[in-house]
Design a protein around this motif. Structure first.
Motif, PDB file in Angstrom:
ATOM      1  N   UNK A  74       0.829  -1.207   0.000  1.00 57.31           N
ATOM      2  CA  UNK A  74       0.000   0.000   0.000  1.00 57.31           C
ATOM      3  C   UNK A  74       0.866   1.261   0.000  1.00 57.31           C
ATOM      4  N   UNK A  75       1.946   1.234   0.782  1.00 53.04           N
ATOM      5  CA  UNK A  75       2.851   2.391   0.821  1.00 53.04           C
ATOM      6  C   UNK A  75       3.508   2.603  -0.540  1.00 53.04           C
ATOM      7  N   UNK A  76       3.961   1.512  -1.165  1.00 54.67           N
ATOM      8  CA  UNK A  76       4.627   1.624  -2.468  1.00 54.67           C
ATOM      9  C   UNK A  76       3.669   2.149  -3.532  1.00 54.67           C
ATOM     10  N   UNK A  77       2.459   1.591  -3.569  1.00 52.74           N
ATOM     11  CA  UNK A  77       1.503   2.038  -4.590  1.00 52.74           C
ATOM     12  C   UNK A  77       1.092   3.489  -4.360  1.00 52.74           C
ATOM     13  N   UNK A  78       0.981   3.886  -3.106  1.00 53.21           N
ATOM     14  CA  UNK A  78       0.652   5.288  -2.806  1.00 53.21           C
ATOM     15  C   UNK A  78       1.806   6.204  -3.198  1.00 53.21           C
ATOM     16  N   UNK A 102      -3.886   8.319  -2.166  1.00 55.41           N
ATOM     17  CA  UNK A 102      -4.028   7.644  -0.879  1.00 55.41           C
ATOM     18  C   UNK A 102      -5.283   6.782  -0.831  1.00 55.41           C
ATOM     19  N   UNK A 103      -6.335   7.235  -1.509  1.00 54.61           N
ATOM     20  CA  UNK A 103      -7.606   6.507  -1.508  1.00 54.61           C
ATOM     21  C   UNK A 103      -7.797   5.838  -2.866  1.00 54.61           C
ATOM     22  N   UNK A 104      -7.503   4.568  -2.908  1.00 52.80           N
ATOM     23  CA  UNK A 104      -7.570   3.805  -4.155  1.00 52.80           C
ATOM     24  C   UNK A 104      -8.131   2.426  -3.847  1.00 52.80           C
TER      25      UNK A 104
END
Length: 611
Positions: free
Chosen positions: A94-98, A104-106
């Motif tokens: 989640x951190x990498x994709x953000x 942040x909201x995906x």
């Protein structure tokens, strides 16, 4: 960056949504089913330091599995690597994709399938460079190592320190298979992607590079991600209906327990939460002494909980000894014994029992009441020993149940007669308080626990006779002549595991005997428990014989216990003399040892004595 979507993500999204909706519904039912008093505890707990303590415990037990580690390091590593490793894969994904999308909201699938949308840095340059790809490979390797331990546990449980594992139901086997396939499927999907793009870190990049040497990975990239999504979807579809419901349920249990909620008839939903938080890990199987003497019978708590969770009639309801060894071993802290006790009133067993006579001993202005208890009246040697100890200490005492017509109510409760037990409790509370005594001493660990936990006796101190004797020795109210013998101590279930009285009996034994050769380890049930009313005598004797063999492994001269029922149970199954701690104390008393200067005091040991 192009749109982050592919149809294969719909499988995972559907399965995850089912689990999410189920979990939200269950949390609502668990909270709504609490009593008003328990809901108040939850409300106030949210706005207190208990909230942070619950969060710390959730990390410690649901992710790190500290209790399992302390009991069995190999099993602890297996649980930790799977739980903590999977959690970190989700968090870092989640951190990498953000980081790369700035969003942040995906949708949650973006983080889960991020390597499909972003193949990562070039291989081999980034193979050992710190970064997201390296960290993700590191935690994936951690999870895969735990998976190896899990497979070994299932087929060769002794290699991970377990004698037995839980017998799975068909739906649990399906969920287990899906769980085992999740991480190899992820490894293959990510490695195919890395092989097709020439990317990846030390694990996925290396494997992808090997794939690219053998064949062209590109045509297999999408099928492997479809397979990974299908496996994830299968697991999440099955989760609410299997033992893996414990994954989201356990943190809720930790929080409510920290807030002060306990299993009770007033809050049936909390019992349901406990049942769902049970992972059927199998640790209680080895803790249960009936596993040795009743092989093949599913009497243990994990099977009992599973039956209740599935709405079935629990197997071997009345075979359990209620010794508490399973509850002590449970790493989740499920209230196993209270749950069993709550199920018994509805069975109808024991309806023919008669309420004991309520013969009160009122109006005696004494400082100490002695309550022997039902079982102690079957072992008169303990009573005569306590008479001798009381008299030699110079105490002003009264034998409350000298006629044997009173009972603490526990046998009635175990037999399902909760109303009769409640009536008896109220009458005894009144009689105790009207006596004017400040101290209640009992020889029965069951009575001791019931008086402390369930009776309301303001201004009255309750002691087991082992505690009372320990204090008499400490204050030199009695004096004993040590023997040259060795002794091993049997810890009664209700006294040690149930009430936490562990130190005082040891102090008394070391005052009486030359050496204490008690073997280390968890306290053992004698097999004579009042809980297992349906157990055959042969089974009880087998439990007692096994416990006696373990307790006397160091060849003591005498086996000491602090429970009349345990004494009666052990005597027929061992050649070593068995004594209650009161009998041993009375035997080694030195006449006239009570100190006159102590008799003049009005405050000794926390209660009054004769002047």
């Amino acid at each position: 960056m192009e749109k982050l979507f592919d149809p294969f993500v719909l499988l995972f999204t559907a399965g995850f949504s089912v689990t999410g909706i189920w979990f939200i519904y269950k949390v609502y039912r668990w909270l709504a089913g609490l009593s008003s008093a328990d809901r108040s505890l939850v409300f106030h707990g949210v706005f207190s330091a208990r909230l942070w303590k619950a969060l710390i415990e959730t990390i410690s037990e649901s992710l790190i599995h500290r209790k399992v580690f302390s009991r069995n390091p190999r099993l602890g590593y297996m649980h930790m690597s799977l739980a903590f490793g999977w959690f970190m894969l989700i968090l870092i994904g989640n951190i990498e994709s953000t980081w790369y999308t700035g969003d942040l909201f995906k949708p949650i699938y973006v983080s889960v399938f991020w390597r499909f949308f972003d193949p990562g840095p070039a291989f081999p340059r980034a193979a050992w460079q710190p970064g997201f790809a390296f960290i993700m490979d590191l935690f994936l390797l951690l999870v895969l190592s735990g998976l190896l331990f899990a497979i070994v546990k299932r087929f060769r449980s002794r290699l991970v320190g377990l004698k037995r594992t839980t017998r799975q139901q068909p739906v649990d086997r399906l969920a287990l298979t899906a769980l085992w396939l999740i991480f190899p499927a992820r490894l293959i999907a990510e490695s195919m992607t890395c092989g097709a793009h020439g990317t990846g870190s030390f694990l996925t990049g290396t494997l992808g590079h090997l794939f690219s040497f053998a064949f062209s990975p590109s045509p297999l990239v999408l099928p492997t991600w479809w397979f990974y999504s299908f496996i994830l979807s299968s697991f999440f579809f099955l989760l609410p209906f299997t033992r893996y419901a414990h994954i989201p349920s356990e943190p809720v249990l930790i929080f409510l327990r920290r807030f002060g909620v306990r299993v009770s008839i007033e809050s049936p939903s909390f019992t349901d939460l406990n049942l769902h938080a049970c992972s059927s890990c199998g640790i209680c199987l080895d803790a249960c002494q009936l596993s040795e003497v009743m092989p093949g019978k599913q009497v243990q708590s994990n099977y009992f909980n599973r039956a209740l969770r599935n709405g079935a009639n629990p197997p071997h309801q009345w075979d359990c000894l209620l010794c508490g060894r399973c509850g002590s071993a449970c790493p989740v802290g499920v209230e196993l014994i209270p749950i069993r006790q709550l199920q018994r009133p509805d069975t109808g067993i024991g309806r023919g029992l008669q309420l004991p006579g309520l013969v009160g001993k009122n109006g005696h202005k004494v400082t100490i009441l002695y309550f022997a208890g039902c079982m102690t009246h079957l072992t008169p040697g303990i009573i005569s020993s306590m008479r001798k100890i009381f008299d030699q200490s110079g105490a002003s005492w009264h034998f409350f149940d000298a006629d044997g017509q009173n009972c603490c109510g526990r046998p009635l409760k175990l037999a399902g007669q909760t109303q009769a037990a409640s009536e008896l409790k109220k009458k005894l509370e009144q009689d105790f308080l009207r006596s004017g005594a400040g101290l209640l001493v009992t020889s029965c660990p069951i009575c001791f626990r019931i008086f402390n936990e369930e009776y309301r006796l303001p201004g009255m101190r309750v002691l087991h006779h082992s505690q009372y004797i320990s204090e008499l020795l400490e204050w030199k109210r009695i004096k004993v002549g040590p023997s040259g013998l060795s002794a091993a101590y049997h810890e009664p279930c209700e006294l040690g595991r149930g009430s936490g009285i562990l130190v005082e009996p040891g102090l008394v034994i070391r005052s009486l005997f030359h050496s204490d050769v008690t073997p280390s380890g968890e306290g053992l049930c004698c097999g004579g428990s009042l809980g297992g009313v349906a157990l055959e005598p042969e089974v009880r004797k087998a439990v007692a014989r096994g416990a006696a063999e373990q307790l006397t492994v160091n060849h003591p001269d005498v086996l000491i216990t602090a429970c009349p029922l345990c004494k009666k149970t052990f005597k027929p199954v061992t050649s070593i003399p068995v004594q209650d701690i009161a009998e041993a104390t009375a035997h080694y008393l030195i006449a006239g040892s009570s100190m006159p200067e102590r008799r003049k005091s009005t405050k000794v040991l926390g209660y009054e004595i004769n002047k």
